[in-house]
Design a protein around this motif. Sequence first.
Motif, PDB file in Angstrom:
ATOM      1  N   LEU A 157       0.914  -1.044  -0.061  1.00 46.48           N
ATOM      2  CA  LEU A 157      -0.030  -0.079   0.064  1.00 46.48           C
ATOM      3  C   LEU A 157       0.924   1.224  -0.009  1.00 46.48           C
ATOM      4  CD1 LEU A 157      -2.883  -0.839   2.719  1.00 46.48           C
ATOM      5  CD2 LEU A 157      -2.962  -0.855  -0.009  1.00 46.48           C
ATOM      6  N   ILE A 158       1.995   1.265   0.760  1.00 44.28           N
ATOM      7  CA  ILE A 158       2.801   2.382   0.854  1.00 44.28           C
ATOM      8  C   ILE A 158       3.447   2.627  -0.581  1.00 44.28           C
ATOM      9  CG2 ILE A 158       5.080   3.516   1.792  1.00 44.28           C
ATOM     10  CD1 ILE A 158       4.160   1.866   4.588  1.00 44.28           C
ATOM     11  N   ALA A 159       3.980   1.416  -1.334  1.00 45.23           N
ATOM     12  CA  ALA A 159       4.576   1.589  -2.488  1.00 45.23           C
ATOM     13  C   ALA A 159       3.665   2.219  -3.390  1.00 45.23           C
ATOM     14  CB  ALA A 159       5.158   0.388  -2.915  1.00 45.23           C
ATOM     15  N   LEU A 160       2.256   1.556  -3.452  1.00 45.52           N
ATOM     16  CA  LEU A 160       1.191   2.089  -4.281  1.00 45.52           C
ATOM     17  C   LEU A 160       0.965   3.702  -4.283  1.00 45.52           C
ATOM     18  CD1 LEU A 160      -1.016  -1.028  -4.507  1.00 45.52           C
ATOM     19  CD2 LEU A 160       0.502  -0.029  -6.152  1.00 45.52           C
ATOM     20  N   PHE A 161       0.913   3.958  -2.949  1.00 43.19           N
ATOM     21  CA  PHE A 161       0.723   5.579  -2.776  1.00 43.19           C
ATOM     22  C   PHE A 161       1.668   6.380  -3.166  1.00 43.19           C
ATOM     23  CE2 PHE A 161       1.189   8.979   0.227  1.00 43.19           C
ATOM     24  CZ  PHE A 161       0.000   9.553  -0.104  1.00 43.19           C
ATOM     25  N   ILE A 162       2.948   5.964  -2.831  1.00 45.29           N
ATOM     26  CA  ILE A 162       4.257   6.806  -3.511  1.00 45.29           C
ATOM     27  C   ILE A 162       4.043   6.861  -4.901  1.00 45.29           C
ATOM     28  CG2 ILE A 162       6.670   6.792  -3.746  1.00 45.29           C
ATOM     29  CD1 ILE A 162       6.859   5.514  -0.920  1.00 45.29           C
ATOM     30  N   ILE A 163       3.576   5.613  -5.707  1.00 47.77           N
ATOM     31  CA  ILE A 163       3.611   5.594  -7.198  1.00 47.77           C
ATOM     32  C   ILE A 163       2.508   6.445  -7.553  1.00 47.77           C
ATOM     33  CG2 ILE A 163       3.264   4.061  -8.936  1.00 47.77           C
ATOM     34  CD1 ILE A 163       4.561   1.814  -7.785  1.00 47.77           C
ATOM     35  N   ALA A 164       1.388   6.507  -7.039  1.00 47.45           N
ATOM     36  CA  ALA A 164       0.313   7.277  -7.387  1.00 47.45           C
ATOM     37  C   ALA A 164       0.460   8.814  -7.010  1.00 47.45           C
ATOM     38  CB  ALA A 164      -0.989   6.960  -6.382  1.00 47.45           C
ATOM     39  N   VAL A 165       1.307   9.260  -6.108  1.00 47.82           N
ATOM     40  CA  VAL A 165       1.543  10.681  -5.802  1.00 47.82           C
ATOM     41  C   VAL A 165       2.730  11.019  -6.986  1.00 47.82           C
ATOM     42  CG1 VAL A 165       3.062  12.134  -4.480  1.00 47.82           C
ATOM     43  CG2 VAL A 165       1.130  10.656  -3.501  1.00 47.82           C
ATOM     44  N   VAL A 166       3.467  10.139  -7.069  1.00 46.62           N
ATOM     45  CA  VAL A 166       4.523  10.521  -8.207  1.00 46.62           C
ATOM     46  C   VAL A 166       3.731  10.951  -9.694  1.00 46.62           C
ATOM     47  CG1 VAL A 166       6.642   9.995  -9.635  1.00 46.62           C
ATOM     48  CG2 VAL A 166       6.444   9.886  -7.198  1.00 46.62           C
ATOM     49  N   ILE A 340      12.740  12.012 -14.641  1.00 48.71           N
ATOM     50  CA  ILE A 340      12.525  11.907 -13.146  1.00 48.71           C
ATOM     51  C   ILE A 340      12.288  10.858 -12.627  1.00 48.71           C
ATOM     52  CG2 ILE A 340      10.620  12.769 -11.719  1.00 48.71           C
ATOM     53  CD1 ILE A 340      10.247  15.157 -13.793  1.00 48.71           C
ATOM     54  N   SER A 341      11.709   9.628 -13.161  1.00 45.18           N
ATOM     55  CA  SER A 341      11.216   8.419 -12.763  1.00 45.18           C
ATOM     56  C   SER A 341      12.747   7.781 -12.425  1.00 45.18           C
ATOM     57  CB  SER A 341      10.526   7.602 -13.617  1.00 45.18           C
ATOM     58  OG  SER A 341       9.309   8.172 -13.785  1.00 45.18           O
ATOM     59  N   VAL A 342      13.680   7.751 -13.300  1.00 39.81           N
ATOM     60  CA  VAL A 342      14.826   6.996 -12.921  1.00 39.81           C
ATOM     61  C   VAL A 342      15.689   7.792 -11.790  1.00 39.81           C
ATOM     62  CG1 VAL A 342      17.148   6.881 -13.928  1.00 39.81           C
ATOM     63  CG2 VAL A 342      15.228   6.204 -15.263  1.00 39.81           C
ATOM     64  N   PHE A 343      15.821   9.018 -11.873  1.00 39.22           N
ATOM     65  CA  PHE A 343      16.251  10.139 -10.922  1.00 39.22           C
ATOM     66  C   PHE A 343      15.566   9.352  -9.344  1.00 39.22           C
ATOM     67  CE2 PHE A 343      15.843  13.434  -7.744  1.00 39.22           C
ATOM     68  CZ  PHE A 343      17.201  13.738  -7.590  1.00 39.22           C
ATOM     69  N   LEU A 344      14.018   9.452  -9.116  1.00 38.12           N
ATOM     70  CA  LEU A 344      13.484   9.011  -8.032  1.00 38.12           C
ATOM     71  C   LEU A 344      13.942   7.671  -7.436  1.00 38.12           C
ATOM     72  CD1 LEU A 344      10.064  10.598  -8.530  1.00 38.12           C
ATOM     73  CD2 LEU A 344      11.774  11.402  -7.101  1.00 38.12           C
ATOM     74  N   ILE A 345      14.081   6.545  -8.549  1.00 35.75           N
ATOM     75  CA  ILE A 345      14.367   5.218  -8.350  1.00 35.75           C
ATOM     76  C   ILE A 345      15.722   5.132  -7.735  1.00 35.75           C
ATOM     77  CG2 ILE A 345      14.970   3.132  -9.173  1.00 35.75           C
ATOM     78  CD1 ILE A 345      12.744   3.327 -11.184  1.00 35.75           C
ATOM     79  N   ILE A 346      16.628   6.004  -8.205  1.00 29.95           N
ATOM     80  CA  ILE A 346      18.130   5.882  -8.067  1.00 29.95           C
ATOM     81  C   ILE A 346      18.258   6.604  -6.514  1.00 29.95           C
ATOM     82  CG2 ILE A 346      20.453   6.776  -8.437  1.00 29.95           C
ATOM     83  CD1 ILE A 346      20.008   6.445 -11.255  1.00 29.95           C
ATOM     84  N   ALA A 347      17.594   7.856  -6.469  1.00 29.06           N
ATOM     85  CA  ALA A 347      17.602   8.667  -5.045  1.00 29.06           C
ATOM     86  C   ALA A 347      17.186   7.646  -3.956  1.00 29.06           C
ATOM     87  CB  ALA A 347      16.857   9.841  -5.337  1.00 29.06           C
ATOM     88  N   THR A 348      16.055   7.063  -4.189  1.00 33.10           N
ATOM     89  CA  THR A 348      15.512   6.129  -3.137  1.00 33.10           C
ATOM     90  C   THR A 348      16.481   4.930  -2.895  1.00 33.10           C
ATOM     91  OG1 THR A 348      13.194   6.520  -3.910  1.00 33.10           O
ATOM     92  CG2 THR A 348      13.456   4.565  -2.544  1.00 33.10           C
ATOM     93  N   PHE A 349      17.049   4.359  -3.857  1.00 31.94           N
ATOM     94  CA  PHE A 349      18.006   3.345  -3.718  1.00 31.94           C
ATOM     95  C   PHE A 349      19.133   3.605  -2.906  1.00 31.94           C
ATOM     96  CE2 PHE A 349      21.713   0.698  -4.820  1.00 31.94           C
ATOM     97  CZ  PHE A 349      21.355  -0.620  -4.619  1.00 31.94           C
ATOM     98  N   VAL A 350      19.677   4.790  -3.249  1.00 29.48           N
ATOM     99  CA  VAL A 350      20.894   5.351  -2.525  1.00 29.48           C
ATOM    100  C   VAL A 350      20.456   6.069  -1.007  1.00 29.48           C
ATOM    101  CG1 VAL A 350      22.701   7.320  -2.674  1.00 29.48           C
ATOM    102  CG2 VAL A 350      22.038   6.349  -4.595  1.00 29.48           C
TER     103      VAL A 350
END
Length: 557
Positions: A157-166, A340-350
Motif C-alpha cells: 500500500l505504501i509503495a502504491l501510494f508513492i507511485i500514485a503521488v509521483v 524524473i522516474s529514474v532519478f527518483l528510483i536511484i535517489a530512493t535506492f541510494v
Amino acid sequence: MVSRLRSTVLGLFSIFCFLSSLVSSAQVTSEIDTTKIRIGEQINYKINVEADSLALVVFPEGQTFMPLENVEALKIDTTKSEAKFLLSRIYKLTQFDSGVYTIPRQKIIIGEQPFFTDSLKVSVNTIEVDTTKQKLYDIKPIIEVEESGSDWWKWILIALFIIAVVAFLLYWFIWRTKPLTEEEEIALLPPYDRAKLALKKLDESQFLMRSEVKEYYSELTFIVRKYLDEKVYDRALESTTSELITRLNLLKDGNQIPLSKETILHIESILQRADLVKFAKSAPDTALAEMDKSTIDKAIDHVKVSLPEPSEEEKLLDQKYKEVQERKKKRAKIWITVGISVFLIIATFVGFGIKYGFSYVKDTIIGHESKELLEGNWVKSAYGFPPVWIETPIVLKRVDPQIPEEAKEKLNMTTFAYGTMLDVFSVVINTTTLKVPKQAPQGEKTENPTFDLLKVSEETIKGFEAKGASDITIKRDKFITPNNAEGLKTFGTLNLKGAETDNFVNAEYVLLCFSNENVLQQIVITWSKDDDYADEMIERIMNSVELKPEEPVEEKE
C-alpha cells in the motif's frame, strides 16, 4: 587403663552427638498421591525436606525416576518454621507401559551431606475397552493451519501510494493540458486579428481621459510596428521611424509589398508624431490622437488586403511544422518523465542504501532466503522427549531416523529437521533414549547408563565426513542454556558440497550435546560462511535453547 576407657567413651559420645545433630537438623521424606494409575496418567511424587535456614539443598534433576518418566518438575515451595526451612517439590511422573514399577531412591544433598528417599512401588494398569459399548471412530484428518499473516500488504500500500503521488505530479505539471491564459490565447491569434484586438483594447483604455497621451501613442506605435514586424519587415520593432519608412518604400519600389504611397505617408506621420510626443513632450489634441488610431486601423487593413493569401503548399508546410513541434513537445515530456522516474528510483535506492546498507536494499528488492527467514515469523516449540525448547524461523519437521535393526532394541531416536547439510543452512534436533530394564532382577541394582559427550561429538564429526564434508576444524567449549542446563558445544568450519553443483561451499557448524542419565539430546546447525544474515539467526536460535523452561509454552506440532 581407666583414662583410656574414659577417652573412648567420650569419643563415642561425641560421634553420637554429631550424628544426632545431623538427624535433628535435616529430615527428608517422600510421598506419592497414588500407587495405582492407568497408562499415561500422571503421579504427583513429592519430596519434603526440613533443613537449617543456612543449608544449601539440591533436589534431583532430570530423568532420575526411571523407569518412570519425569514429565515436569514444579518450582520448589519454601515455608519458614522457626529457625528452619520446610522445602517441598512435586515431580509429575508417568509411564506408557503397563506393569509394576519401582521408583528408585532419590538423592538429595543438604549442605555437603547426601540423603536418600525410600523407593516406592507403582502399578500401571491397562485401560479396558468394551468395544460393544464404546463407539469407534475413524482417525481424524490432518487440519491445515493457515500461516499467520505478515505486514507485506502495508508495504505494498505504501509503495502504491508513492507511485500514485509521483504519477499525479508528473501528470499535473507535465502531461496535463493546461488551460490557456488570456495572453496565451491572444498570442495564438493571427497577426491581423491580434492587432485589431489590441486596437480595440486601446480604444477601451482611459489613457486619453487621463491625458496620458504619451502612453497612448506608445501603445499605438507598438501595435503597428508589431504587425509590420510579423507581416512585412522583421526588424520593424527595432528600427527607427526613418529606417522603417525607408524600408517600406524600398519594398514598395521592389514590388514586394503592394502598399500605396498614401498609406506609407500616413504611417510615417503617425510615427513621427509619436516620436515628438515621446521626446519633445508635445501634447496633441485628443481628437487628433483618435484620428491617428483610426488611420492606423485602416493602414493595417490595407496591409492585410495588399498581402497575398498563403498558398495550399504554404498552409501544408505550416501544418507539418506544427505537427513536428507537437511531436517534439511530446518527446520532451517522455524524456522528462523517464528522467524524473529514474532519478527518483536511484535517489530512493541510494537513500535506503546509505541508511540500511546497499546489500540489504538489494536483497530486499531481489529477495534473499536467509533474510526472509530472519525477518519472518519465528516459532518457539518443543521437540522430542524430554523436550528441547527452541525458537526457529520455521517449524522443524519430523524425520524418520535411519537406525540399524540391531540398535532398535537398545535405543529410541526421534529427529526433527529443517533442511540438510546439502542445503547449507539446516537445523537438526536428535533425541536418543537408551532402553533400560523396567525392573531389575531381584537382588540386583538398576544402573542408568550415561553418555560420554566428547565421544558423541567425535562420532558426529565422523558423520559429517561420511556425508561429504571436508576440511573440518574443531573447537569445543562448555555451553550453558539460559535456564542453566549444561552441555558440550562443538563448533568450527567445514566445506560442504552444494545441492545443485559439485562446488564446495565454505560453511560453519555448531553441535550442542546434552546428556541426562540415559537420554542424549543433540542440536546440529550448519550455515554458509558468506551469509550476511546467518550469524544473527544462529545467535537467536542458540539463545533460545532450553531443556526445562520455567513457564510452559504451547507446543506446535
